[in-house]
Scaffold this motif. Structure first.
Motif, PDB file in Angstrom:
ATOM      1  N   THR A 164       0.842  -1.199   0.000  1.00 11.92           N
ATOM      2  CA  THR A 164       0.000   0.000   0.000  1.00 11.92           C
ATOM      3  C   THR A 164       0.876   1.247   0.000  1.00 11.92           C
ATOM      4  O   THR A 164       0.602   2.208  -0.717  1.00 11.92           O
ATOM      5  CB  THR A 164      -0.956  -0.007   1.199  1.00 11.92           C
ATOM      6  OG1 THR A 164      -1.751  -1.197   1.146  1.00 11.92           O
ATOM      7  CG2 THR A 164      -1.865   1.208   1.194  1.00 11.92           C
ATOM      8  N   ARG A 165       1.959   1.230   0.779  1.00 17.01           N
ATOM      9  CA  ARG A 165       2.885   2.368   0.811  1.00 17.01           C
ATOM     10  C   ARG A 165       3.502   2.573  -0.575  1.00 17.01           C
ATOM     11  O   ARG A 165       3.615   3.713  -1.047  1.00 17.01           O
ATOM     12  CB  ARG A 165       3.973   2.140   1.857  1.00 17.01           C
ATOM     13  CG  ARG A 165       4.847   3.365   2.053  1.00 17.01           C
ATOM     14  CD  ARG A 165       5.922   3.242   3.129  1.00 17.01           C
ATOM     15  NE  ARG A 165       5.663   2.286   4.184  1.00 17.01           N
ATOM     16  CZ  ARG A 165       6.271   1.100   4.292  1.00 17.01           C
ATOM     17  NH1 ARG A 165       7.185   0.726   3.425  1.00 17.01           N
ATOM     18  NH2 ARG A 165       5.980   0.289   5.298  1.00 17.01           N
ATOM     19  N   GLN A 166       3.882   1.504  -1.257  1.00 14.49           N
ATOM     20  CA  GLN A 166       4.494   1.622  -2.576  1.00 14.49           C
ATOM     21  C   GLN A 166       3.521   2.205  -3.594  1.00 14.49           C
ATOM     22  O   GLN A 166       3.895   3.062  -4.401  1.00 14.49           O
ATOM     23  CB  GLN A 166       5.011   0.258  -3.033  1.00 14.49           C
ATOM     24  CG  GLN A 166       6.170  -0.237  -2.209  1.00 14.49           C
ATOM     25  CD  GLN A 166       6.469  -1.707  -2.405  1.00 14.49           C
ATOM     26  OE1 GLN A 166       5.744  -2.429  -3.077  1.00 14.49           O
ATOM     27  NE2 GLN A 166       7.556  -2.157  -1.790  1.00 14.49           N
ATOM     28  N   VAL A 167       2.270   1.759  -3.546  1.00 14.25           N
ATOM     29  CA  VAL A 167       1.264   2.319  -4.455  1.00 14.25           C
ATOM     30  C   VAL A 167       1.080   3.803  -4.170  1.00 14.25           C
ATOM     31  O   VAL A 167       0.999   4.615  -5.095  1.00 14.25           O
ATOM     32  CB  VAL A 167      -0.079   1.557  -4.338  1.00 14.25           C
ATOM     33  CG1 VAL A 167      -1.162   2.247  -5.163  1.00 14.25           C
ATOM     34  CG2 VAL A 167       0.083   0.107  -4.776  1.00 14.25           C
ATOM     35  N   ARG A 168       1.059   4.163  -2.908  1.00 12.05           N
ATOM     36  CA  ARG A 168       0.899   5.574  -2.545  1.00 12.05           C
ATOM     37  C   ARG A 168       2.124   6.400  -2.900  1.00 12.05           C
ATOM     38  O   ARG A 168       2.009   7.584  -3.214  1.00 12.05           O
ATOM     39  CB  ARG A 168       0.554   5.725  -1.058  1.00 12.05           C
ATOM     40  CG  ARG A 168      -0.807   5.146  -0.708  1.00 12.05           C
ATOM     41  CD  ARG A 168      -1.906   5.730  -1.571  1.00 12.05           C
ATOM     42  NE  ARG A 168      -3.205   5.209  -1.178  1.00 12.05           N
ATOM     43  CZ  ARG A 168      -4.291   5.336  -1.894  1.00 12.05           C
ATOM     44  NH1 ARG A 168      -4.253   5.975  -3.048  1.00 12.05           N
ATOM     45  NH2 ARG A 168      -5.424   4.834  -1.473  1.00 12.05           N
ATOM     46  N   TYR A 169       3.314   5.784  -2.883  1.00 11.40           N
ATOM     47  CA  TYR A 169       4.502   6.470  -3.394  1.00 11.40           C
ATOM     48  C   TYR A 169       4.257   6.883  -4.845  1.00 11.40           C
ATOM     49  O   TYR A 169       4.514   8.022  -5.233  1.00 11.40           O
ATOM     50  CB  TYR A 169       5.730   5.561  -3.360  1.00 11.40           C
ATOM     51  CG  TYR A 169       6.417   5.337  -2.045  1.00 11.40           C
ATOM     52  CD1 TYR A 169       6.271   6.192  -0.955  1.00 11.40           C
ATOM     53  CD2 TYR A 169       7.265   4.244  -1.900  1.00 11.40           C
ATOM     54  CE1 TYR A 169       6.938   5.963   0.234  1.00 11.40           C
ATOM     55  CE2 TYR A 169       7.944   4.010  -0.707  1.00 11.40           C
ATOM     56  CZ  TYR A 169       7.776   4.874   0.351  1.00 11.40           C
ATOM     57  OH  TYR A 169       8.452   4.648   1.523  1.00 11.40           O
TER      58      TYR A 169
END
Length: 121
Positions: free
Chosen positions: A95-100
């Motif tokens: 989820t953090r990577q997608v939000r990056y």
């Protein structure tokens, strides 16, 4: 705001192909180019242009998209709020990577200089 397991699962199962046209439309609407968008995506993921084109044409999920990526070491410098979530508070790696990626696209669309978007210092 913390993400929920349902939100994290939705992010994992969403296809990159379904979101990519929205990224492209967002940056082009603000006068940026497809090439600049691809530069941002390849910076974050380590993909080359051919691999990126392959992923765009296939219906791979974000989970598959990021499993095969080599995340840029400077990605952890991406901070702020996107879609109501503070990136640095997201505990689920995918989820953090997608939000990056969402945050980089937003910065590009807002006209931020490419050097700043790519965390060149």
């Amino acid at each position: 705001m913390a993400t929920t397991p349902e939100h994290d699962q939705r992010m994992a199962s969403m296809t990159f192909t379904s979101v990519y046209p929205h990224y492209l439309a967002k940056v082009e609407k603000k006068g940026r180019t497809k090439e600049e968008l691809h530069q941002v995506i390849t910076w974050l993921t380590g993909y080359n242009e051919a691999t990126l084109a392959k992923h765009i044409s296939e219906k791979i999920t974000f989970k598959e998209f990021f499993e095969n990526a080599t995340l840029n070491p400077k990605a952890q410098m991406i901070k702020g709020v996107i879609c109501g979530y503070r990136i640095e508070d997201i505990t689920t790696p995918l989820t953090r990577q997608v939000r990056y990626l969402d945050k980089l696209v937003e910065e590009l669309a807002r006209g931020r200089k490419m050097e700043k978007v790519l965390r060149v210092s």
